[in-house]
Design a protein around this motif. Sequence first.
Motif, PDB file in Angstrom:
ATOM      1  N   UNK A  91       0.835  -1.204   0.000  1.00 32.46           N
ATOM      2  CA  UNK A  91       0.000   0.000   0.000  1.00 32.46           C
ATOM      3  C   UNK A  91       0.871   1.255   0.000  1.00 32.46           C
ATOM      4  N   UNK A  92       1.965   1.234   0.756  1.00 33.92           N
ATOM      5  CA  UNK A  92       2.869   2.379   0.782  1.00 33.92           C
ATOM      6  C   UNK A  92       3.539   2.581  -0.581  1.00 33.92           C
ATOM      7  N   UNK A  93       3.917   1.477  -1.229  1.00 30.62           N
ATOM      8  CA  UNK A  93       4.534   1.574  -2.555  1.00 30.62           C
ATOM      9  C   UNK A  93       3.535   2.110  -3.569  1.00 30.62           C
ATOM     10  N   UNK A  94       2.281   1.649  -3.488  1.00 27.96           N
ATOM     11  CA  UNK A  94       1.242   2.157  -4.397  1.00 27.96           C
ATOM     12  C   UNK A  94       1.000   3.641  -4.177  1.00 27.96           C
ATOM     13  N   UNK A  95       0.987   4.070  -2.927  1.00 30.57           N
ATOM     14  CA  UNK A  95       0.777   5.489  -2.626  1.00 30.57           C
ATOM     15  C   UNK A  95       1.947   6.324  -3.162  1.00 30.57           C
ATOM     16  N   UNK A  96       3.152   5.787  -3.048  1.00 31.50           N
ATOM     17  CA  UNK A  96       4.332   6.504  -3.539  1.00 31.50           C
ATOM     18  C   UNK A  96       4.272   6.629  -5.065  1.00 31.50           C
ATOM     19  N   UNK A  97       3.852   5.554  -5.749  1.00 32.63           N
ATOM     20  CA  UNK A  97       3.729   5.606  -7.204  1.00 32.63           C
ATOM     21  C   UNK A  97       2.653   6.597  -7.620  1.00 32.63           C
ATOM     22  N   UNK A  98       1.553   6.615  -6.896  1.00 30.42           N
ATOM     23  CA  UNK A  98       0.462   7.530  -7.224  1.00 30.42           C
ATOM     24  C   UNK A  98       0.903   8.972  -7.032  1.00 30.42           C
ATOM     25  N   UNK A  99       1.706   9.237  -6.025  1.00 29.74           N
ATOM     26  CA  UNK A  99       2.184  10.596  -5.786  1.00 29.74           C
ATOM     27  C   UNK A  99       3.204  11.015  -6.842  1.00 29.74           C
ATOM     28  N   UNK A 100       3.949  10.068  -7.386  1.00 26.16           N
ATOM     29  CA  UNK A 100       4.975  10.381  -8.377  1.00 26.16           C
ATOM     30  C   UNK A 100       4.385  10.602  -9.771  1.00 26.16           C
TER      31      UNK A 100
END
Length: 154
Positions: A91-100
């Motif tokens: 979930x943290x990796x997905x959130x980071x990708x979404x922010x990028x």
Amino acid sequence: MKHISAYAIIFIASYSISTRAGAEEVYRCGSTYSQKPCPDAVKVDVQDSRTPAQKAEADAKTQRETAQVHAIEKARQKEEAQQRTAQAKLAAADAKKAAARPRTKASAPTTEGAHASAGKGKKKTSKTKKEPEFFVASAAADRPKAPAKGKSSK
């Protein structure tokens, strides 16, 4: 569900072993058991007929089974904790990708504008409406209807 039934079996076995009826009398009245006699009651022998060695062996077996159930439960809890940690990392990796990711498509250069400006030297501006990134539903505005000309209301 398997754990619950294992706990129930162990609990019932240990409870029945630890409670001794002693000198109490038990009566069977039809399909129920009671300490008080009823009409046509049958006295039931509830004394433990096992030898002390058999009882010690049964107690040891119960303890082993209890320890095994606890080990299984601990392993299950550890596995669930690992799954929760892995899901949190995803979930943290997905959130980071979404922010990028870029928010709009307008920030990316278009190839049409580059070709048009390279050939003529003039910039062409498009007056077309920009499409939203996501679907947006909108309803027609409610406007009062104007009365028709030439007709009068009586």
